[in-house]
Design a protein around this motif. Sequence first.
Motif, PDB file in Angstrom:
ATOM      1  N   ALA A  61       0.846  -1.196   0.000  1.00 29.32           N
ATOM      2  CA  ALA A  61       0.000   0.000   0.000  1.00 29.32           C
ATOM      3  C   ALA A  61       0.878   1.241   0.000  1.00 29.32           C
ATOM      4  CB  ALA A  61      -0.910  -0.001   1.216  1.00 29.32           C
ATOM      5  N   LEU A  62       0.597   2.171  -0.939  1.00 33.43           N
ATOM      6  CA  LEU A  62       1.348   3.413  -1.001  1.00 33.43           C
ATOM      7  C   LEU A  62       0.995   4.262   0.220  1.00 33.43           C
ATOM      8  CD1 LEU A  62       3.308   4.993  -2.803  1.00 33.43           C
ATOM      9  CD2 LEU A  62       1.330   6.101  -3.853  1.00 33.43           C
ATOM     10  N   GLU A  63       2.023   4.606   0.987  1.00 31.32           N
ATOM     11  CA  GLU A  63       1.796   5.279   2.264  1.00 31.32           C
ATOM     12  C   GLU A  63       1.982   6.788   2.188  1.00 31.32           C
ATOM     13  OE1 GLU A  63       4.521   4.732   5.830  1.00 31.32           O
ATOM     14  OE2 GLU A  63       2.789   3.511   6.439  1.00 31.32           O
ATOM     15  N   GLN A  64       2.986   7.263   1.398  1.00 25.45           N
ATOM     16  CA  GLN A  64       3.263   8.694   1.385  1.00 25.45           C
ATOM     17  C   GLN A  64       3.992   9.084   0.101  1.00 25.45           C
ATOM     18  OE1 GLN A  64       5.408   9.993   4.839  1.00 25.45           O
ATOM     19  NE2 GLN A  64       5.232  12.174   4.362  1.00 25.45           N
ATOM     20  N   VAL A  65       3.709  10.308  -0.387  1.00 22.36           N
ATOM     21  CA  VAL A  65       4.426  10.924  -1.518  1.00 22.36           C
ATOM     22  C   VAL A  65       5.247  12.076  -0.956  1.00 22.36           C
ATOM     23  CG1 VAL A  65       4.199  12.118  -3.720  1.00 22.36           C
ATOM     24  CG2 VAL A  65       2.603  10.286  -3.126  1.00 22.36           C
ATOM     25  N   HIS A  66       6.546  12.096  -1.238  1.00 23.09           N
ATOM     26  CA  HIS A  66       7.453  13.024  -0.565  1.00 23.09           C
ATOM     27  C   HIS A  66       7.884  14.202  -1.424  1.00 23.09           C
ATOM     28  CE1 HIS A  66       8.115  10.257   2.866  1.00 23.09           C
ATOM     29  NE2 HIS A  66       8.054   9.293   1.951  1.00 23.09           N
ATOM     30  N   PHE A  67       7.447  14.308  -2.661  1.00 20.70           N
ATOM     31  CA  PHE A  67       7.960  15.362  -3.533  1.00 20.70           C
ATOM     32  C   PHE A  67       6.828  16.269  -3.995  1.00 20.70           C
ATOM     33  CE2 PHE A  67       6.811  11.784  -6.212  1.00 20.70           C
ATOM     34  CZ  PHE A  67       6.112  12.378  -7.246  1.00 20.70           C
ATOM     35  N   THR A  68       7.220  17.443  -4.478  1.00 23.11           N
ATOM     36  CA  THR A  68       6.290  18.374  -5.114  1.00 23.11           C
ATOM     37  C   THR A  68       6.358  18.151  -6.615  1.00 23.11           C
ATOM     38  OG1 THR A  68       6.619  20.003  -3.366  1.00 23.11           O
ATOM     39  CG2 THR A  68       5.667  20.789  -5.434  1.00 23.11           C
ATOM     40  N   GLU A  69       5.231  17.956  -7.230  1.00 24.30           N
ATOM     41  CA  GLU A  69       5.191  17.617  -8.647  1.00 24.30           C
ATOM     42  C   GLU A  69       5.825  18.728  -9.485  1.00 24.30           C
ATOM     43  OE1 GLU A  69       1.189  14.837  -8.721  1.00 24.30           O
ATOM     44  OE2 GLU A  69       1.001  16.988  -9.083  1.00 24.30           O
ATOM     45  N   GLY A  70       6.700  18.296 -10.406  1.00 21.43           N
ATOM     46  CA  GLY A  70       7.368  19.242 -11.302  1.00 21.43           C
ATOM     47  C   GLY A  70       8.630  19.861 -10.764  1.00 21.43           C
ATOM     48  N   GLN A  71       9.033  19.512  -9.548  1.00 18.49           N
ATOM     49  CA  GLN A  71      10.208  20.139  -8.963  1.00 18.49           C
ATOM     50  C   GLN A  71      11.492  19.425  -9.384  1.00 18.49           C
ATOM     51  OE1 GLN A  71      10.161  19.829  -4.697  1.00 18.49           O
ATOM     52  NE2 GLN A  71      10.731  17.682  -4.691  1.00 18.49           N
ATOM     53  N   ILE A  82       6.192   2.957   0.673  1.00 17.80           N
ATOM     54  CA  ILE A  82       5.216   1.865   0.728  1.00 17.80           C
ATOM     55  C   ILE A  82       5.184   1.342   2.161  1.00 17.80           C
ATOM     56  CG2 ILE A  82       4.698  -0.456  -0.140  1.00 17.80           C
ATOM     57  CD1 ILE A  82       6.025   0.339  -2.755  1.00 17.80           C
ATOM     58  N   ASP A  83       4.016   0.935   2.617  1.00 14.93           N
ATOM     59  CA  ASP A  83       3.846   0.456   3.998  1.00 14.93           C
ATOM     60  C   ASP A  83       4.942  -0.553   4.332  1.00 14.93           C
ATOM     61  OD1 ASP A  83       3.010  -0.297   6.468  1.00 14.93           O
ATOM     62  OD2 ASP A  83       1.105  -1.176   5.818  1.00 14.93           O
ATOM     63  N   PRO A  84       5.860  -0.235   5.274  1.00 13.22           N
ATOM     64  CA  PRO A  84       7.006  -1.114   5.530  1.00 13.22           C
ATOM     65  C   PRO A  84       6.742  -2.196   6.561  1.00 13.22           C
ATOM     66  CG  PRO A  84       7.263   0.916   6.765  1.00 13.22           C
ATOM     67  CD  PRO A  84       5.950   1.027   6.031  1.00 13.22           C
ATOM     68  N   ARG A  85       5.610  -2.224   7.243  1.00 12.79           N
ATOM     69  CA  ARG A  85       5.414  -3.144   8.363  1.00 12.79           C
ATOM     70  C   ARG A  85       5.493  -4.620   7.979  1.00 12.79           C
ATOM     71  NH1 ARG A  85      -0.051  -0.631  10.612  1.00 12.79           N
ATOM     72  NH2 ARG A  85      -0.363  -0.573   8.335  1.00 12.79           N
ATOM     73  N   PRO A  86       4.876  -5.068   6.861  1.00  9.80           N
ATOM     74  CA  PRO A  86       5.026  -6.499   6.521  1.00  9.80           C
ATOM     75  C   PRO A  86       6.470  -6.885   6.240  1.00  9.80           C
ATOM     76  CG  PRO A  86       3.191  -5.514   5.328  1.00  9.80           C
ATOM     77  CD  PRO A  86       3.946  -4.396   5.951  1.00  9.80           C
ATOM     78  N   PHE A  87       7.233  -5.966   5.682  1.00  6.60           N
ATOM     79  CA  PHE A  87       8.616  -6.278   5.335  1.00  6.60           C
ATOM     80  C   PHE A  87       9.519  -6.198   6.564  1.00  6.60           C
ATOM     81  CE2 PHE A  87       6.371  -4.458   1.739  1.00  6.60           C
ATOM     82  CZ  PHE A  87       6.542  -5.449   0.782  1.00  6.60           C
ATOM     83  N   ALA A  88       9.172  -5.354   7.526  1.00  9.27           N
ATOM     84  CA  ALA A  88       9.916  -5.352   8.792  1.00  9.27           C
ATOM     85  C   ALA A  88       9.706  -6.664   9.526  1.00  9.27           C
ATOM     86  CB  ALA A  88       9.467  -4.167   9.653  1.00  9.27           C
ATOM     87  N   ALA A  89       8.502  -7.223   9.428  1.00  6.57           N
ATOM     88  CA  ALA A  89       8.242  -8.528  10.053  1.00  6.57           C
ATOM     89  C   ALA A  89       9.055  -9.627   9.375  1.00  6.57           C
ATOM     90  CB  ALA A  89       6.748  -8.840   9.977  1.00  6.57           C
ATOM     91  N   GLY A 178      -2.605   5.443  -0.259  1.00 11.29           N
ATOM     92  CA  GLY A 178      -3.749   4.575  -0.038  1.00 11.29           C
ATOM     93  C   GLY A 178      -3.957   3.560  -1.135  1.00 11.29           C
ATOM     94  N   ASN A 179      -3.397   3.807  -2.319  1.00 10.73           N
ATOM     95  CA  ASN A 179      -3.537   2.868  -3.427  1.00 10.73           C
ATOM     96  C   ASN A 179      -2.555   1.715  -3.279  1.00 10.73           C
ATOM     97  OD1 ASN A 179      -5.457   4.006  -5.665  1.00 10.73           O
ATOM     98  ND2 ASN A 179      -4.303   5.769  -4.896  1.00 10.73           N
ATOM     99  N   LEU A 180      -2.967   0.546  -3.764  1.00  6.98           N
ATOM    100  CA  LEU A 180      -2.096  -0.622  -3.777  1.00  6.98           C
ATOM    101  C   LEU A 180      -1.250  -0.594  -5.047  1.00  6.98           C
ATOM    102  CD1 LEU A 180      -4.520  -3.431  -2.537  1.00  6.98           C
ATOM    103  CD2 LEU A 180      -2.666  -2.333  -1.254  1.00  6.98           C
TER     104      LEU A 180
END
Length: 381
Positions: A61-71, A82-89, A178-180
Amino acid sequence: MALSALLGGCNGEAASQPAAPPPPTVSVAPAIQREVQEFEEFTARLEAPDTVEVRARVAGALEQVHFTEGQQVAKGAMLFTIDPRPFAADVARAEAQLAAARNQAELSSSELARAEKLTSIQGVSQQELDQLRAGVRNSRSNIQSAEAALVQARLNLDFTRIRAPVAGRISRAQLTPGNLVGVGSPVLTTLVSQDRVFAYFDASEATYLKYLHLVRSGTLASPRTATVQAWMGLADETGFPHQGRIDFVDNRLNPATGSIRGRAVFDNREGRFTPGLFARVKVVGSGKYQATLVADRAIGTDQTRKVVMLVGKDNVVQPREVQPGALMDGMRVVQGVKPGELVIVDGLQRAQPGAPVTPQVLKTDDKGLPIPAAPASAPQR
């Protein structure tokens, strides 16, 4: 009295006849000789050296976008999370499995050491000893397998933080938090480098053969072995104000178009060039040589011949066939005219071969191009 009247009538007829008109006025300029170097011009499209489609390497699941578009983003900058919890497990599980493999290896080594002490009194059979030694080797293999699984788990955890692979300008985000996302699909965004720009152009087969002959004769340097200068102008620019170099010529011609692909590279640290723009590219087309030049507008066509009108002896118009060459700043390289001969530039419609004219010599600029004469002022009433 009759004779006087007759003579008076003859004088009146002579006085009534108009005088012959003067020869028509034409503007002329001398043919010049100077050292020239020919250039070839091509149309081109700009492309970025690095164009990256940013994709996910792990699903989640996409958790966060860190950039400003076009920058503008730096290499290694964070783009998506991407949600890191399953991979941390998975990392924790792999660490536990590695610890278990190491414990088993220690136990196997201890059992083998005790068994080897009993061999002197024949307290253990050879079969049991071989089994213990095989157990030690298997334990070591299990450790290597567990270490590899831990490396893979840590890589997957690191892949949840998607970073910029190159520095450049980034496009818009195709997905929002929120998108997969799956592995490799879809494209999350695109990134193009900005420090340099490529201008790709196609040269005809005749142009390629001409350059090949010049390179083999030593007149021009090969782009594969030396720096060959190139100049570029955009659609809204006059001339070719940007300087670069040719850094690539393809290894084969396109049989469908009869052309070969070339590439020039230009500095773009200021970000003035955008990939996809139309451009004009100019490259050196010959070595330097002495040539005779006349104004291009002085050359006319007589059926299949190219001719110029010269003002010769007694200001009589003389047509002269010429072989035109390269065009340089409004001046045309020609063969068939000697330097210094007066060539009619303006008023060609009033010049007739073999008829006299009144030449008006025009001033020329620093390149030899005739400057049009100022229009005569209207008489004041």
